[in-house]
Design a protein around this motif. Structure first.
Motif, PDB file in Angstrom:
ATOM      1  N   ASN B 277      34.403 -54.855 -25.131  1.00  0.00           N
ATOM      2  CA  ASN B 277      33.291 -55.725 -24.768  1.00  0.00           C
ATOM      3  C   ASN B 277      33.771 -57.163 -24.737  1.00  0.00           C
ATOM      4  OD1 ASN B 277      30.887 -53.980 -24.485  1.00  0.00           O
ATOM      5  ND2 ASN B 277      31.564 -53.338 -26.529  1.00  0.00           N
ATOM      6  N   ASN B 306      33.452 -54.009 -20.479  1.00  0.00           N
ATOM      7  CA  ASN B 306      32.204 -54.668 -20.104  1.00  0.00           C
ATOM      8  C   ASN B 306      32.386 -56.178 -20.131  1.00  0.00           C
ATOM      9  OD1 ASN B 306      30.886 -52.105 -20.076  1.00  0.00           O
ATOM     10  ND2 ASN B 306      30.836 -52.207 -22.318  1.00  0.00           N
ATOM     11  N   LYS B 308      30.788 -59.502 -20.088  1.00  0.00           N
ATOM     12  CA  LYS B 308      29.433 -59.966 -20.365  1.00  0.00           C
ATOM     13  C   LYS B 308      29.282 -61.475 -20.269  1.00  0.00           C
ATOM     14  CE  LYS B 308      28.748 -56.173 -23.625  1.00  0.00           C
ATOM     15  NZ  LYS B 308      27.394 -55.718 -23.830  1.00  0.00           N
ATOM     16  N   LEU B 335      32.801 -52.972 -15.789  1.00  0.00           N
ATOM     17  CA  LEU B 335      31.459 -53.437 -15.466  1.00  0.00           C
ATOM     18  C   LEU B 335      31.436 -54.959 -15.568  1.00  0.00           C
ATOM     19  CD1 LEU B 335      28.273 -52.966 -15.228  1.00  0.00           C
ATOM     20  CD2 LEU B 335      28.297 -53.004 -17.721  1.00  0.00           C
ATOM     21  N   GLU B 337      28.824 -57.880 -15.552  1.00  0.00           N
ATOM     22  CA  GLU B 337      27.380 -58.146 -15.602  1.00  0.00           C
ATOM     23  C   GLU B 337      27.005 -59.350 -14.752  1.00  0.00           C
ATOM     24  OE1 GLU B 337      26.018 -58.238 -19.644  1.00  0.00           O
ATOM     25  OE2 GLU B 337      26.531 -56.126 -19.973  1.00  0.00           O
ATOM     26  N   ARG B 338      25.714 -59.453 -14.475  1.00  0.00           N
ATOM     27  CA  ARG B 338      25.205 -60.463 -13.538  1.00  0.00           C
ATOM     28  C   ARG B 338      25.654 -61.890 -13.883  1.00  0.00           C
ATOM     29  NH1 ARG B 338      20.729 -59.781 -10.261  1.00  0.00           N
ATOM     30  NH2 ARG B 338      20.174 -57.947 -11.469  1.00  0.00           N
ATOM     31  N   ASN B 339      25.653 -62.211 -15.166  1.00  0.00           N
ATOM     32  CA  ASN B 339      26.000 -63.590 -15.523  1.00  0.00           C
ATOM     33  C   ASN B 339      27.491 -63.782 -15.807  1.00  0.00           C
ATOM     34  OD1 ASN B 339      25.974 -62.076 -17.754  1.00  0.00           O
ATOM     35  ND2 ASN B 339      25.102 -63.629 -19.117  1.00  0.00           N
ATOM     36  N   GLU B 367      32.014 -51.847 -11.251  1.00  0.00           N
ATOM     37  CA  GLU B 367      30.580 -51.986 -11.069  1.00  0.00           C
ATOM     38  C   GLU B 367      30.275 -53.468 -11.242  1.00  0.00           C
ATOM     39  OE1 GLU B 367      28.811 -48.700 -13.263  1.00  0.00           O
ATOM     40  OE2 GLU B 367      26.925 -49.833 -13.243  1.00  0.00           O
ATOM     41  N   TYR B 369      27.943 -56.873 -10.735  1.00  0.00           N
ATOM     42  CA  TYR B 369      26.614 -57.454 -10.480  1.00  0.00           C
ATOM     43  C   TYR B 369      26.670 -58.972 -10.322  1.00  0.00           C
ATOM     44  CZ  TYR B 369      25.129 -52.790 -11.716  1.00  0.00           C
ATOM     45  OH  TYR B 369      24.981 -51.427 -11.732  1.00  0.00           O
TER      46      TYR B 369
END
Lengths: 248, 436
Positions: B277, B306, B308, B335, B337-339, B367, B369
């Motif tokens: 993370n 991830n 983040k 992944l 994330e959007r931000n 993935e 965003y």
């Protein structure tokens, strides 16, 4: 030294060599010339034992022993060396380790003692300087990121270190600039003695400006169409391969 | 309870399970882990899920394992020294069948720079760290192996690297499974908390001497505080019947750096789950791995990263060498994330296939965003180059040696990522030993 009799070779279903007869003796330099697709590289590779080629008929012997059933490494340790047209890149295998393993394999096959690292470094240094190969290249992986010229110099370096009885140069001159071509020529001349022999496979006559062959053979469509002395290469340069084709 | 007895034959005899730990968090995790296991059962029932799509773990569910309460007599001389003494000056902790082996453990020289304590022998300061951190990164409800590990937490290990300290040599953890006349199950548990600005290296080795189908389920949680950096080297050498299901969870915070190197070989079923993370900006992780499978081995590397937060960077580079009728799985999911703007992420998995009977399922995926990111991924699988083999043989090198050199050459690209020379040599040596 090298005796090829009525050699027929195919790959898959395609017949490439259709009855080659060739005899190379100690102290000689032979040039195999021919147009693209005539089977020159196949001949070079089949002598070195490349597995995908099938010998349909005839045989190859080296110092009076048939080598048809020998693996490439067994042939190499008998004294046959092939300088590749496209030397292969071996990422992650250091040059020094590769060359030392190769040299030690040869010594071992002759029941001789392997070189110590110090001895090896010394020989490598001397030969690298002779060939004009950048010492930085020696620290890299085999042929990885080498220029075309550097790869060919590396082939000459290995040839100089292994001191083969029969050296086969498969289009070593292709893609080389004048300086590299000169290095190849000098290497071959320097290594040539009365005890060894060289087979030069080439499309062009230009390497033969530096090396004078004992014999020149013209390969067309899997057969030797004409053999002669060094003058034949010069005639070819002037008149082209169509001239030979028109004679047959 | 019957569900557990089906899989672990001597559960009543294991004293520590009936005793409350002095650390409240451990009691809580044991109880939650046990509940979760009783509710969900062993992996047989979850093998149809996407997460386990390419790895059939039913064979594990069919076995009945024994738990170990004490280290039985064994001879330390029978341990392969090459696996322990990779650096004479290394600080090391050796666990035999899940419990600390004091004879082989030596951490004398680093005790000032970090706090190292087993869960069974911890003081109030350690207890506080364990209470605050243990189990925070795992998901007991959704991950059955983390649940089992938690249910059976016993002699776990806490490593706490103190603020702004730089630990020069690596700390080596070696988990050994001994050979017994039964199939044993071990559940190593490690909590690593790297305080702000600290720098350290940890080697985590799992070696099995067992010729039984033993089960090893380690869980390692790593918390990297701001500006902390950790080199985490992990190796696993199991027997062809063994099962190894590992979970490593890492929390990477602002400007901190997690660098991992993973080496796996052997085992009937291996699953290395690694979840990173990237919580805070400018966090960075670099994951390198090498897996060598032979016989009927199955090795599955399952990685989740991830992103983040902004300006985070990750890199995955794995390579596999597959022999005989073995199988490997690589699943890398990144992944963003959007931000998590300005994220940079790359991943690559390359495989060398040495037999027509091997199978590789490789699935790198992204993935995303966020819209301002640089990401890339790729995977390859190829057979030995015939040209390369012919080139080497034409230099007098026999077929077997040529193959060995090509395998080592293929692996070198990963091994050379290891920053420490002595550790690189240690891994090169195991590699030579294992690939030939």
């Amino acid at each position: 030294m090298l005796q090829i009799e009525n050699l027929h070779v195919s790959i898959g279903n395609i017949k490439i060599l259709k009855g080659i007869n060739l005899s190379v003796n100690s102290g000689e330099i032979h040039a195999i010339m021919g147009p693209n697709g005539s089977g020159k590289s196949t001949l070079a590779n089949v002598i070195a034992g490349k597995p995908e080629y099938i010998i349909d008929e005839g045989n190859i012997s080296f110092n009076n022993t048939s080598i048809d059933n020998l693996t490439p490494d067994e042939r190499a340790n008998l004294g046959i060396f092939l300088a590749f047209q496209y030397p292969v890149e071996l990422p992650g295998i250091p040059m020094k380790q590769f060359i030392k393993t190769s040299l030690d394999a040869k010594l071992k096959s002759k029941n001789m003692k392997e070189t110590t690292i110090r001895e090896f470094n010394e020989i490598l240094k001397v030969e690298s300087e002779n060939i004009g190969i950048d010492t930085k290249l020696i620290k890299r992986s085999v042929n990885e990121g080498f220029s075309g010229g550097e790869k060919k110099r590396n082939e000459m370096l290995q040839m100089a270190l292994l001191k083969p009885e029969l050296s086969i140069l498969d289009e070593t001159d292709s893609g080389l600039d004048i300086d590299a071509l000169k290095t190849v020529g000098q290497s071959v001349n320097k290594l040539s003695t009365e005890e060894n022999a060289t087979l030069i496979v080439t499309h062009y006559q230009r390497l033969l400006n530096y090396i004078t062959p004992t014999k020149v053979h013209v390969l067309i469509d899997g057969k030797i169409s004409k053999s002669g002395d060094a003058q034949l290469a010069k005639d070819l340069e002037l008149r082209g391969y169509d001239w030979i084709k028109s004679l047959t | 309870m019957n569900k557990i007895k089906n899989h672990f034959e001597n559960i009543q005899q294991i004293k520590y399970l009936n005793k409350l730990s002095g650390i409240s968090r451990i009691n809580e995790l044991r109880s939650n882990g046990m509940d979760s296991f009783i509710n969900s059962g062993f992996p047989a029932e979850i093998s149809n899920s996407e997460k386990w799509k390419f790895s059939n773990i039913n064979p594990i569910a069919r076995e009945k394992f024994s738990l170990v309460s004490e280290i039985d007599k064994y001879t330390t001389t029978s341990l392969d020294n090459s696996l322990i003494n990779h650096n004479a000056n290394t600080n090391r902790l050796v666990f035999i069948d899940g419990q600390l082996d004091k004879n082989n453990t030596d951490i004398g020289s680093i005790s000032d720079d970090c706090l190292i304590s087993t869960f069974n022998n911890s003081d109030s300061k350690s207890n506080k760290i364990i209470n605050n951190n243990l189990g925070n990164l795992i998901n007991i409800e959704n991950d059955i192996f983390s649940a089992i590990n938690s249910a059976f937490i016993n002699d776990g290990l806490l490593i706490n690297i103190k603020k702004n300290t730089k630990i020069t040599g690596p700390i080596s953890l070696l988990f050994i499974t001994t050979n017994r006349d039964k199939k044993i199950a071990t559940f190593p548990r490690v909590l690593i908390v790297c305080e702000e600005g600290s720098e350290s290296s940890i080697i985590e080795g799992h070696v099995s001497y067992s010729d039984q189908p033993s089960l090893n389920v380690p869980v390692v949680e790593i918390n990297l505080n701001n500006r902390a950096s950790l080199n985490h080297y992990r190796y696993m050498i199991d027997n062809p019947k063994g099962y190894h299901i590992a979970n490593t969870k890492v929390s990477v915070n602002e400007k901190s750096h997690y660098n991992s190197f993973s080496f796996s070989t052997g085992s009937k079923i291996t699953r290395n789950e690694l979840e990173i993370n990237m919580n805070e900006k400018y966090s960075y992780c670099n994951l390198n791995g090498l897996y060598i499978t032979s016989d009927k081995n199955h090795i599955d590397n399952h990685i989740n990263i991830n992103h983040k937060n902004t300006h985070t960077k990750s890199n995955i580079f794995y390579k596999g060498i597959l022999k005989d009728s073995s199988k490997a799985v690589f699943s890398g999911r990144v992944l963003v994330e959007r931000n998590a703007q300005k994220t940079q992420a790359t991943q690559s998995d390359k495989n060398l296939l040495l037999s027509p009977n091997v199978r590789i399922n490789t699935k790198p995926s992204l993935e995303i965003y966020a819209d301002d990111v640089q990401c890339g991924h790729g995977a390859t699988a190829s057979y030995f180059g015939d040209e390369a083999m012919f080139y080497m043989q034409s230099r007098g090198i026999d077929k077997k040696t040529s193959e060995q050199l090509l395998i080592l050459g293929f692996a070198e690209e990963i091994v050379e990522q290891i920053p420490s020379l002595s550790i690189r040599k240690f891994f090169s040596d195991i590699l030579i030993h294992r690939s030939i």
